[in-house]
Design a protein around this motif. Sequence first.
Motif, PDB file in Angstrom:
ATOM      1  N   GLU A  75       0.824  -1.207   0.000  1.00  0.00           N
ATOM      2  CA  GLU A  75       0.000   0.000   0.000  1.00  0.00           C
ATOM      3  C   GLU A  75       0.860   1.260   0.000  1.00  0.00           C
ATOM      4  OE1 GLU A  75      -3.295   2.391   2.718  1.00  0.00           O
ATOM      5  OE2 GLU A  75      -2.458   0.488   3.440  1.00  0.00           O
ATOM      6  N   ALA A  76       1.901   1.278   0.829  1.00  0.00           N
ATOM      7  CA  ALA A  76       2.762   2.458   0.899  1.00  0.00           C
ATOM      8  C   ALA A  76       3.454   2.735  -0.428  1.00  0.00           C
ATOM      9  CB  ALA A  76       3.799   2.284   2.004  1.00  0.00           C
ATOM     10  N   LEU A  77       3.831   1.675  -1.151  1.00  0.00           N
ATOM     11  CA  LEU A  77       4.543   1.836  -2.416  1.00  0.00           C
ATOM     12  C   LEU A  77       3.641   2.285  -3.561  1.00  0.00           C
ATOM     13  CD1 LEU A  77       7.001  -1.197  -2.310  1.00  0.00           C
ATOM     14  CD2 LEU A  77       7.563   1.234  -2.086  1.00  0.00           C
ATOM     15  N   GLU A  78       2.327   2.259  -3.351  1.00  0.00           N
ATOM     16  CA  GLU A  78       1.427   2.745  -4.393  1.00  0.00           C
ATOM     17  C   GLU A  78       1.692   4.211  -4.730  1.00  0.00           C
ATOM     18  OE1 GLU A  78      -2.533   2.073  -3.055  1.00  0.00           O
ATOM     19  OE2 GLU A  78      -2.391  -0.121  -3.186  1.00  0.00           O
ATOM     20  N   ALA A  79       2.312   4.939  -3.809  1.00  0.00           N
ATOM     21  CA  ALA A  79       2.583   6.357  -4.039  1.00  0.00           C
ATOM     22  C   ALA A  79       3.564   6.582  -5.185  1.00  0.00           C
ATOM     23  CB  ALA A  79       3.131   7.005  -2.772  1.00  0.00           C
ATOM     24  N   VAL A  80       4.394   5.581  -5.484  1.00  0.00           N
ATOM     25  CA  VAL A  80       5.356   5.747  -6.586  1.00  0.00           C
ATOM     26  C   VAL A  80       5.158   4.727  -7.691  1.00  0.00           C
ATOM     27  CG1 VAL A  80       7.164   6.882  -5.243  1.00  0.00           C
ATOM     28  CG2 VAL A  80       7.078   4.378  -5.310  1.00  0.00           C
ATOM     29  N   THR A  81       4.175   3.853  -7.536  1.00  0.00           N
ATOM     30  CA  THR A  81       3.948   2.856  -8.587  1.00  0.00           C
ATOM     31  C   THR A  81       2.552   2.944  -9.182  1.00  0.00           C
ATOM     32  OG1 THR A  81       3.314   1.218  -6.914  1.00  0.00           O
ATOM     33  CG2 THR A  81       5.603   1.217  -7.630  1.00  0.00           C
ATOM     34  N   ASP A  82       1.756   3.917  -8.725  1.00  0.00           N
ATOM     35  CA  ASP A  82       0.404   4.013  -9.262  1.00  0.00           C
ATOM     36  C   ASP A  82       0.376   4.736 -10.612  1.00  0.00           C
ATOM     37  OD1 ASP A  82      -0.797   6.910  -7.363  1.00  0.00           O
ATOM     38  OD2 ASP A  82       1.146   6.442  -8.235  1.00  0.00           O
ATOM     39  N   VAL A  83       1.456   5.441 -10.932  1.00  0.00           N
ATOM     40  CA  VAL A  83       1.577   6.094 -12.230  1.00  0.00           C
ATOM     41  C   VAL A  83       2.656   5.362 -13.018  1.00  0.00           C
ATOM     42  CG1 VAL A  83       2.100   8.232 -13.452  1.00  0.00           C
ATOM     43  CG2 VAL A  83       0.882   8.308 -11.274  1.00  0.00           C
ATOM     44  N   PHE A 210      13.003  15.547  -3.736  1.00  0.00           N
ATOM     45  CA  PHE A 210      12.536  14.412  -4.536  1.00  0.00           C
ATOM     46  C   PHE A 210      11.029  14.504  -4.746  1.00  0.00           C
ATOM     47  CE2 PHE A 210      10.531  10.314  -4.983  1.00  0.00           C
ATOM     48  CZ  PHE A 210      11.341   9.626  -5.885  1.00  0.00           C
ATOM     49  N   ALA A 211      10.299  14.800  -3.681  1.00  0.00           N
ATOM     50  CA  ALA A 211       8.842  14.890  -3.785  1.00  0.00           C
ATOM     51  C   ALA A 211       8.435  15.974  -4.776  1.00  0.00           C
ATOM     52  CB  ALA A 211       8.242  15.167  -2.407  1.00  0.00           C
ATOM     53  N   ASN A 212       9.107  17.120  -4.720  1.00  0.00           N
ATOM     54  CA  ASN A 212       8.787  18.203  -5.652  1.00  0.00           C
ATOM     55  C   ASN A 212       9.134  17.826  -7.085  1.00  0.00           C
ATOM     56  OD1 ASN A 212       7.885  19.858  -3.582  1.00  0.00           O
ATOM     57  ND2 ASN A 212       9.905  20.771  -3.245  1.00  0.00           N
ATOM     58  N   ARG A 213      10.299  17.216  -7.264  1.00  0.00           N
ATOM     59  CA  ARG A 213      10.773  16.878  -8.610  1.00  0.00           C
ATOM     60  C   ARG A 213       9.862  15.861  -9.289  1.00  0.00           C
ATOM     61  NH1 ARG A 213      15.484  16.017  -7.152  1.00  0.00           N
ATOM     62  NH2 ARG A 213      15.562  13.743  -7.076  1.00  0.00           N
ATOM     63  N   HIS A 214       9.341  14.908  -8.511  1.00  0.00           N
ATOM     64  CA  HIS A 214       8.515  13.844  -9.085  1.00  0.00           C
ATOM     65  C   HIS A 214       7.018  14.099  -8.909  1.00  0.00           C
ATOM     66  CE1 HIS A 214      11.726  10.944 -10.100  1.00  0.00           C
ATOM     67  NE2 HIS A 214      12.360  11.495  -9.087  1.00  0.00           N
ATOM     68  N   GLY A 215       6.674  15.262  -8.390  1.00  0.00           N
ATOM     69  CA  GLY A 215       5.257  15.592  -8.247  1.00  0.00           C
ATOM     70  C   GLY A 215       4.504  14.713  -7.278  1.00  0.00           C
ATOM     71  N   ARG A 216       5.182  14.254  -6.239  1.00  0.00           N
ATOM     72  CA  ARG A 216       4.533  13.401  -5.244  1.00  0.00           C
ATOM     73  C   ARG A 216       4.006  14.245  -4.088  1.00  0.00           C
ATOM     74  NH1 ARG A 216       2.716   9.246  -7.278  1.00  0.00           N
ATOM     75  NH2 ARG A 216       2.510  10.867  -8.832  1.00  0.00           N
ATOM     76  N   PRO A 217       2.714  14.194  -3.768  1.00  0.00           N
ATOM     77  CA  PRO A 217       2.172  14.980  -2.645  1.00  0.00           C
ATOM     78  C   PRO A 217       2.809  14.572  -1.319  1.00  0.00           C
ATOM     79  CG  PRO A 217       0.410  14.126  -4.048  1.00  0.00           C
ATOM     80  CD  PRO A 217       1.666  13.444  -4.482  1.00  0.00           C
ATOM     81  N   VAL A 218       3.148  15.560  -0.522  1.00  0.00           N
ATOM     82  CA  VAL A 218       3.721  15.312   0.796  1.00  0.00           C
ATOM     83  C   VAL A 218       2.594  15.065   1.784  1.00  0.00           C
ATOM     84  CG1 VAL A 218       5.028  16.339   2.696  1.00  0.00           C
ATOM     85  CG2 VAL A 218       5.801  16.661   0.323  1.00  0.00           C
ATOM     86  N   ARG A 219       2.702  13.966   2.539  1.00  0.00           N
ATOM     87  CA  ARG A 219       1.663  13.614   3.530  1.00  0.00           C
ATOM     88  C   ARG A 219       2.008  14.135   4.928  1.00  0.00           C
ATOM     89  NH1 ARG A 219      -1.197   9.114   1.673  1.00  0.00           N
ATOM     90  NH2 ARG A 219      -1.252   9.134  -0.604  1.00  0.00           N
ATOM     91  N   ALA A 220       3.307  14.184   5.253  1.00  0.00           N
ATOM     92  CA  ALA A 220       3.752  14.651   6.567  1.00  0.00           C
ATOM     93  C   ALA A 220       5.234  14.975   6.486  1.00  0.00           C
ATOM     94  CB  ALA A 220       3.497  13.590   7.643  1.00  0.00           C
ATOM     95  N   ARG A 221       5.694  15.802   7.421  1.00  0.00           N
ATOM     96  CA  ARG A 221       7.100  16.208   7.450  1.00  0.00           C
ATOM     97  C   ARG A 221       7.729  15.839   8.794  1.00  0.00           C
ATOM     98  NH1 ARG A 221       8.436  19.709   3.239  1.00  0.00           N
ATOM     99  NH2 ARG A 221       6.633  20.446   2.043  1.00  0.00           N
ATOM    100  N   LEU A 222       8.922  15.270   8.722  1.00  0.00           N
ATOM    101  CA  LEU A 222       9.684  14.902   9.921  1.00  0.00           C
ATOM    102  C   LEU A 222      10.655  16.025  10.267  1.00  0.00           C
ATOM    103  CD1 LEU A 222      10.809  12.867  12.059  1.00  0.00           C
ATOM    104  CD2 LEU A 222      12.320  12.016  10.238  1.00  0.00           C
ATOM    105  N   HIS A 223      10.641  16.445  11.552  1.00  0.00           N
ATOM    106  CA  HIS A 223      11.472  17.574  11.955  1.00  0.00           C
ATOM    107  C   HIS A 223      12.561  17.222  12.961  1.00  0.00           C
ATOM    108  CE1 HIS A 223       8.743  20.243   9.847  1.00  0.00           C
ATOM    109  NE2 HIS A 223       7.729  19.667  10.475  1.00  0.00           N
ATOM    110  N   ALA A 224      12.340  16.230  13.803  1.00  0.00           N
ATOM    111  CA  ALA A 224      13.336  15.924  14.836  1.00  0.00           C
ATOM    112  C   ALA A 224      13.119  14.528  15.382  1.00  0.00           C
ATOM    113  CB  ALA A 224      13.273  16.952  15.971  1.00  0.00           C
ATOM    114  N   ILE A 225      14.200  13.973  15.945  1.00  0.00           N
ATOM    115  CA  ILE A 225      14.190  12.632  16.516  1.00  0.00           C
ATOM    116  C   ILE A 225      14.844  12.694  17.897  1.00  0.00           C
ATOM    117  CG2 ILE A 225      14.940  10.233  16.222  1.00  0.00           C
ATOM    118  CD1 ILE A 225      15.378  11.086  13.179  1.00  0.00           C
ATOM    119  N   GLY A 226      14.200  12.118  18.898  1.00  0.00           N
ATOM    120  CA  GLY A 226      14.767  12.061  20.236  1.00  0.00           C
ATOM    121  C   GLY A 226      14.847  10.621  20.729  1.00  0.00           C
TER     122      GLY A 226
END
Length: 356
Positions: A75-83, A210-226
């Motif tokens: 399911e997760a890979l559908e974002a880059v294999t559906d087109v 990468f998301a911008n270059r390939h026209g992939r919609p961003v679902r969420a952004r990661l900012h930090a890890i603790g």
Amino acid sequence: MNTLAVIIGVGARTSVGLTARHTAFLLRAGSVGFHASPLLDLNDEYVTIGSVPTLDPMLVGAERVQALAAAAADEALEAVTDVAGVAAGLRLKLVVGLGERLARHEPGQPSPAEMIGQALRNRVVKRFATANVETFPRGEAAAPLQLEAACAELTSGRTDLVLLGGAHSDYDPVVVRGLSQQNRLFGAGQVNGVMPGEAAGFLLLAGAQFANRHGRPVRARLHAIGKGFEKARPDNDESAFEALGLTVAVHAAAAPLAADNLRAGWALTDMTPEAHRVNEWQAMFVRTQRYWCDPQWIDAHAHKLGRLGAAAMPVQLAIAATAWRHGFAPHGVALSMVGSDSGERATTLWSAPARA
């Protein structure tokens, strides 16, 4: 806030939904994923479990975990294999979190964790130029503890995409009997025990460019890890109210909020009804109030789906990304918190695309 990586695809399979969207919407509607099971505790009483009802009831162990993982990863890979053609030439790194017990194996034989990882690689390798896999059988904290390395892979250009996730299943007579023997199984005689469950979740991570270059919609952004380490565990008598490991992890992950005068209104936690996890959570939440704002919405999915193990953080973010996409999230900034029985704690800071 600085963005370390973005999510462009999500996948989940849980006891209430066969996809991330099903799971998020049904949880929003108040669904609970517990069902009667044929598994017995030490008193030979049937155990209630958050199991996936579409799986073969005779399927247990590593084979069941593999089936869960395969569905969520697809399911997760559908974002880059559906087109047509989008996945052609791309390099993929698979990072799979699993339970500690799947690391056990006979000398000279591959572990169940390694076999699950290889099966997932074989499933996706034909769709990409390269597909490497690493498995980490370290329980709930497995996936988030590999996020820093995953971001480094993306930033360095060594890979184009990282499919990071985890899978877990308590639907196993050995697991249920073990919890019952340790007096950790939730039931009539134990109200602060583990509610057994199973799930899988995967996040398709990429760099923002990468998301911008390939026209992939961003679902969420990661900012930090603790990261942190907790002394209180199910097998000792250390005070959970110290909560040093989780508090340190939250402080580290929430640092960008303080720097930008922001706060988080959504808490995602793998906290189970076990007393030491509840006490730990309460102590941390009081000490970190400077990072929180209304509605201070708390989602403890283990109370509705059962214990999610290594799938906890990926499932949390699959739900959050879906809620942000469809406009029913309680807040645009979320902190995800998970912890393994061994004491490892990990917290990650995420935001909806519009807020980054």
